[in-house]
Design an enzyme around this catalytic site. Sequence first.
Site: not given
Ligand code: G3P
Length: 220
Positions: A86
């Site tokens: 990633k």
């Molecule tokens: O994996 C990356 C993404 O899904 C992060 O989500 O909830 O931290 O905005 P969030």
Amino acid sequence: MKFFLDTADIGEIEEAASWGVLAGVTTNPTLYAKIGGKLSDFHAHIKRICEICDGPVSAETVSLDRAGIVREGEELAAIAPNVVVKVPVMPEGLAATKTLSERGIAVNMTLCFTVPQALMAARAGARYVSPFVGRFDDISEDGLEHLGNIVAALRNYVFEHDVEVIAASIRHNQHVVAAALMGADIATVPFAVLQKLVKHPLTDRGLEAFLADWERVKNA
Ligand code: G3P
């Protein structure tokens, strides 16, 4: 649409895998920190996730220069065949993605918010592009509209390799429903959202009625 779990929590991954719906896992530094992860255990932890889930498992690089990202990416890819590296969308990340993909390593470009970012990620060789939905909502923009634009824009073109959109930063069921209707290939969801996705009050009420009626059958 495939379901990925957005977590580094082994218990959550094991539970979702046991349901037969888990097609992949995405992690990031925040999710690893959340479970109290230590730097020295990181590779072993990703290896454990790859043993539970044989789909793509995203592990994120933290270097800011292309050589560092490539080096980290190669180390991560060596952990297991299903590791996906990633990499954040940024110029050095694009350059590293080009190198990694030319070396046969699958890349998931993350922190993607706009159509041009998504198109550049795909052109650089990313196998997965991760538009963030909820973080747009957090700043009072329509995250789903941005996701829809990215899905539509990528669909207009043929790339030299498969590119799948991972709807990320998912906060609730409606994000998932909308992502499916607009044709996002994958939704990566927190375990709490996955649990809610399988539930409906009419399912619960229906089951309750079936069980009550079966008691009547047994006592007839
Ligand atoms: O994996 C990356 C993404 O899904 C992060 O989500 O909830 O931290 O905005 P969030």
